[in-house]
Design a protein around this motif. Structure first.
Motif, PDB file in Angstrom:
ATOM      1  N   GLY A 247       0.793  -1.232   0.000  1.00  0.00           N
ATOM      2  CA  GLY A 247       0.000   0.000   0.000  1.00  0.00           C
ATOM      3  C   GLY A 247       0.816   1.267   0.000  1.00  0.00           C
ATOM      4  O   GLY A 247       0.387   2.292   0.541  1.00  0.00           O
ATOM      5  N   LYS A 248       1.998   1.238  -0.621  1.00  0.00           N
ATOM      6  CA  LYS A 248       2.828   2.437  -0.688  1.00  0.00           C
ATOM      7  C   LYS A 248       2.184   3.488  -1.593  1.00  0.00           C
ATOM      8  O   LYS A 248       1.368   3.173  -2.458  1.00  0.00           O
ATOM      9  CB  LYS A 248       4.221   2.087  -1.199  1.00  0.00           C
ATOM     10  CG  LYS A 248       5.047   1.265  -0.224  1.00  0.00           C
ATOM     11  CD  LYS A 248       6.451   1.030  -0.748  1.00  0.00           C
ATOM     12  CE  LYS A 248       7.302   0.260   0.252  1.00  0.00           C
ATOM     13  NZ  LYS A 248       8.680   0.023  -0.262  1.00  0.00           N
ATOM     14  N   SER A 249       2.590   4.737  -1.395  1.00  0.00           N
ATOM     15  CA  SER A 249       2.012   5.828  -2.180  1.00  0.00           C
ATOM     16  C   SER A 249       2.659   5.956  -3.548  1.00  0.00           C
ATOM     17  O   SER A 249       2.082   6.561  -4.452  1.00  0.00           O
ATOM     18  CB  SER A 249       2.149   7.152  -1.428  1.00  0.00           C
ATOM     19  OG  SER A 249       3.528   7.441  -1.178  1.00  0.00           O
ATOM     20  N   SER A 250       3.874   5.394  -3.722  1.00  0.00           N
ATOM     21  CA  SER A 250       4.546   5.496  -5.012  1.00  0.00           C
ATOM     22  C   SER A 250       5.617   4.420  -5.114  1.00  0.00           C
ATOM     23  O   SER A 250       5.998   3.811  -4.108  1.00  0.00           O
ATOM     24  CB  SER A 250       5.170   6.887  -5.201  1.00  0.00           C
ATOM     25  OG  SER A 250       6.203   7.100  -4.247  1.00  0.00           O
ATOM     26  N   ALA A 272       2.520   6.492  -9.233  1.00  0.00           N
ATOM     27  CA  ALA A 272       1.878   7.167  -8.099  1.00  0.00           C
ATOM     28  C   ALA A 272       0.517   6.523  -7.845  1.00  0.00           C
ATOM     29  O   ALA A 272      -0.316   6.429  -8.750  1.00  0.00           O
ATOM     30  CB  ALA A 272       1.710   8.660  -8.394  1.00  0.00           C
ATOM     31  N   PHE A 273       0.317   6.056  -6.592  1.00  0.00           N
ATOM     32  CA  PHE A 273      -0.953   5.442  -6.201  1.00  0.00           C
ATOM     33  C   PHE A 273      -1.725   6.447  -5.353  1.00  0.00           C
ATOM     34  O   PHE A 273      -1.375   6.657  -4.183  1.00  0.00           O
ATOM     35  CB  PHE A 273      -0.710   4.167  -5.389  1.00  0.00           C
ATOM     36  CG  PHE A 273       0.223   3.189  -6.047  1.00  0.00           C
ATOM     37  CD1 PHE A 273      -0.166   2.470  -7.153  1.00  0.00           C
ATOM     38  CD2 PHE A 273       1.511   2.999  -5.558  1.00  0.00           C
ATOM     39  CE1 PHE A 273       0.696   1.571  -7.750  1.00  0.00           C
ATOM     40  CE2 PHE A 273       2.372   2.100  -6.148  1.00  0.00           C
ATOM     41  CZ  PHE A 273       1.963   1.387  -7.254  1.00  0.00           C
ATOM     42  N   PRO A 274      -2.767   7.090  -5.886  1.00  0.00           N
ATOM     43  CA  PRO A 274      -3.508   8.103  -5.111  1.00  0.00           C
ATOM     44  C   PRO A 274      -4.140   7.490  -3.865  1.00  0.00           C
ATOM     45  O   PRO A 274      -4.747   6.417  -3.915  1.00  0.00           O
ATOM     46  CB  PRO A 274      -4.587   8.582  -6.100  1.00  0.00           C
ATOM     47  CG  PRO A 274      -4.077   8.205  -7.454  1.00  0.00           C
ATOM     48  CD  PRO A 274      -3.283   6.948  -7.253  1.00  0.00           C
ATOM     49  N   ALA A 275      -3.983   8.172  -2.737  1.00  0.00           N
ATOM     50  CA  ALA A 275      -4.517   7.662  -1.471  1.00  0.00           C
ATOM     51  C   ALA A 275      -6.043   7.663  -1.459  1.00  0.00           C
ATOM     52  O   ALA A 275      -6.663   6.850  -0.766  1.00  0.00           O
ATOM     53  CB  ALA A 275      -3.982   8.503  -0.310  1.00  0.00           C
ATOM     54  N   ASN A 276      -6.663   8.580  -2.220  1.00  0.00           N
ATOM     55  CA  ASN A 276      -8.124   8.660  -2.228  1.00  0.00           C
ATOM     56  C   ASN A 276      -8.768   7.722  -3.239  1.00  0.00           C
ATOM     57  O   ASN A 276      -9.977   7.781  -3.460  1.00  0.00           O
ATOM     58  CB  ASN A 276      -8.562  10.104  -2.521  1.00  0.00           C
ATOM     59  CG  ASN A 276      -8.062  10.593  -3.868  1.00  0.00           C
ATOM     60  OD1 ASN A 276      -7.144  10.010  -4.441  1.00  0.00           O
ATOM     61  ND2 ASN A 276      -8.670  11.663  -4.364  1.00  0.00           N
ATOM     62  N   PRO A 278      -8.510   3.940  -3.324  1.00  0.00           N
ATOM     63  CA  PRO A 278      -7.989   2.651  -2.826  1.00  0.00           C
ATOM     64  C   PRO A 278      -8.169   1.505  -3.809  1.00  0.00           C
ATOM     65  O   PRO A 278      -7.452   0.510  -3.739  1.00  0.00           O
ATOM     66  CB  PRO A 278      -8.788   2.420  -1.533  1.00  0.00           C
ATOM     67  CG  PRO A 278     -10.014   3.259  -1.678  1.00  0.00           C
ATOM     68  CD  PRO A 278      -9.614   4.454  -2.487  1.00  0.00           C
TER      69      PRO A 278
END
Length: 540
Positions: A247-250, A272-276, A278
């Motif tokens: 679940g890293k942010s990037s 980049a994995f946007p936190a908003n 999921p």
């Protein structure tokens, strides 16, 4: 009973036919949806305004019909500007007042109720117009922001892909549900990486830079390349999966991939994995082509290696006399041992034991001369760096042997304090010899003006926790603060005939080995040069 049922069915069919013959009623929401389409909004608004005015002016309904002008204002959002909305709203208010005056021109019965309805209509139209103007302004700002984002997205110099990782996230969650502890556990089970499976990663959009970078004709062509591109580096693919798993942010990495035409290129990419989000239904992948940069770095590295070779050859040229003297010693010993052996052999009773000792001495001296020549050839050879397991104590012994005559000529007292438990390091033997040779010669030259009986050179090695440390002390005049700050800069030298590249090359070599080099000094108390080389992994 069957007859009755048959007649009933016939009657129902006749009733159904009669109903179907009536005009079909179109639901109001269908008409409203049709009117809200941009190309029909203008005529629809005009028709509604005309109908509302006629109903308000020519009928005596006790309702606030003029409130329906609100529909006209709302429809105007599709085609009018902010100023146009104000004009249309003002016009609707004017039509409301005019309709009120026309409908009450022959008398004013129940004037209070009529005025109240007129006021409500005017207030509703005014408030709707104000809100419509604000909405139009917000839409304009949003449109400008969207256009700005789209312009940046399409024209930026970095390739950007918009991806949908929903299926990939579902595959990872499925593994977790199945009891897989982590991504390493999954890899140890020889599971297929879900990245390369069809439809696991979907390409939503890509900018022009990305298409040009991969020589793809369009987004569809680029999407077909995705599994191949992502799985180009298997290790990076699993590391990328680990980032998704945890679940890293990037996630960022560099790899070598092929474009649509098979041309290899080095790329630096960031996911980049946007936190908003999921579900990972919108992931941005930015790609930078660093092929030119890597080629420039390789050329710079080659230039540095060439310069280091030139510096080594120049240093060896300065040591010609010392090297000749160093070679002359074992060669003279070979001649002496050979002569002694001949004499023992020419006796009436040859002394075989003495002859054997002479021959063994000749062989040992010949090996010594051979090692000196081997080291000289290695130092003067032009060859790419070769990392091997080496011991710095051995390299120190070999290198100092080359400058032994310089030490004797300058009447320098040499002391070794070498760590007996010094672990091995990984490095290029020749380059490390060059560093030691340069530092030792600098130390000898720094003590030139000191009294002969006070010239002391101390060479120490230490085994640190993560590195092997070499220290070279001299008792020369030391360094000034200005000299110390510029000491390792290219072309800086305190020698009248120096090139100013020796210490700069030393720093480049040590840094390339993952170590560090520094100098400390107290005026009048000499200088200490020290450098570290990381230990071989698993030692120390």
């Amino acid at each position: 009973m069957s007859t009755i049922k048959t007649r009933t069915a016939i009657a129902r069919e006749k009733i159904g036919l009669a109903r179907s013959a009536r005009p079909a009623k179109v639901p109001f929401y269908v008409i409203l949806r049709f009117a809200c389409q941009s190309r029909y909004s203008r005529p629809a608004a005009g028709i509604i305004a005309a109908v509302v005015f006629l109903l308000d002016a020519l009928t005596s309904l006790d309702i606030a019909i003029a409130v329906l002008y609100v529909l006209v204002v709302l429809l105007s959002l599709n085609f009018a500007t902010q100023t146009g909305l104000v004009v249309i709203g003002s016009g609707c208010i004017g039509l409301t007042v005019l309709g009120f005056l026309i409908s009450h021109g022959d008398g004013l019965p129940a004037l209070e109720d009529s005025l109240g309805r007129c006021f409500v209509s005017v207030a509703a139209i005014g408030i709707t117009t104000l809100l419509a103007v604000r909405v139009k302004a917000a839409i304009a700002v949003l449109a400008e922001s969207e256009q700005r984002y789209r312009t940046i997205f399409l024209t930026t110099g970095v390739g950007i892909l918009q991806l949908d990782f929903t299926q990939l996230k579902a595959a990872v969650d499925k593994l977790k549900t199945a009891g897989v502890r982590d991504i390493d556990h999954a890899r140890s089970m020889d599971l297929e990486s879900p990245i390369g499976e069809p439809n696991t990663i979907r390409l939503i959009n890509a900018n022009d830079t990305a298409l040009k970078m991969f020589n793809a004709a369009d987004i569809i062509a680029l999407e077909t390349m995705l599994p191949k591109l992502i799985n180009a580096d298997v290790d990076n693919a699993w590391k990328f999966l680990a980032a998704v798993w945890s679940g890293k942010s990037s996630y960022e990495a560099e790899t070598i991939i092929d474009d649509a035409q098979g041309r290899q290129m080095a790329v630096l990419y960031n996911v980049a994995f946007p936190a908003n989000r999921p579900a990972l239904d919108m992931v941005l992948l930015s790609i930078m082509d660093v092929t030119g940069r890597r080629e420039a770095e390789n050329q710079l590295h080659a230039a540095r290696a060439e310069l280091a070779h030139v510096a080594r050859v120049a240093t060896l040229g300065e040591l010609t006399v010392s090297i000749a003297h160093e070679l002359n010693q074992p060669l003279a010993a070979v001649v002496a041992n050979g002569g002694a052996g001949l004499r023992w052999l020419q006796r009436d009773v040859p002394d075989l034991e003495k002859i054997q000792l002479s021959m063994e001495g000749m062989i040992a001296d010949a090996h010594r001369a051979s090692e000196i020549i081997k080291n000289l050839r290695a130092l003067s050879a032009k060859s790419p760096p070769k990392s091997t397991h080496v011991n710095l104590n051995e390299i120190l012994d070999e290198t100092v042997a080359l400058v032994r005559r310089e030490i004797d000529i300058h009447q320098v007292s040499l002391q070794f304090h070498l760590a007996t438990d010094l672990p091995g390091v990984n490095g290029d033997r020749v380059q490390l010899q060059q560093v030691i040779l340069n530092l030792v010669l600098n130390a000898i030259q720094a003590m030139t003006h000191a009294a002969g009986n006070t010239r002391k050179l101390l060479i120490e090695t230490f085994a640190e926790e993560r590195a092997a440390l070499v220290k070279i002390h001299d008792n020369g005049p030391g360094l000034t603060p200005e000299t110390r700050t510029k000491l390792f800069s290219p072309f800086y030298t305190t020698k009248p005939d120096g090139m100013g590249m020796g210490l700069s090359i030393c720093r480049s070599i040590v840094n390339a080995h993952g170590g560090s080099i520094s100098a400390s000094s107290k005026p009048g108390a000499g200088t200490i040069f020290e450098f570290t080389i990381p230990l071989v992994q698993g030692t120390g």
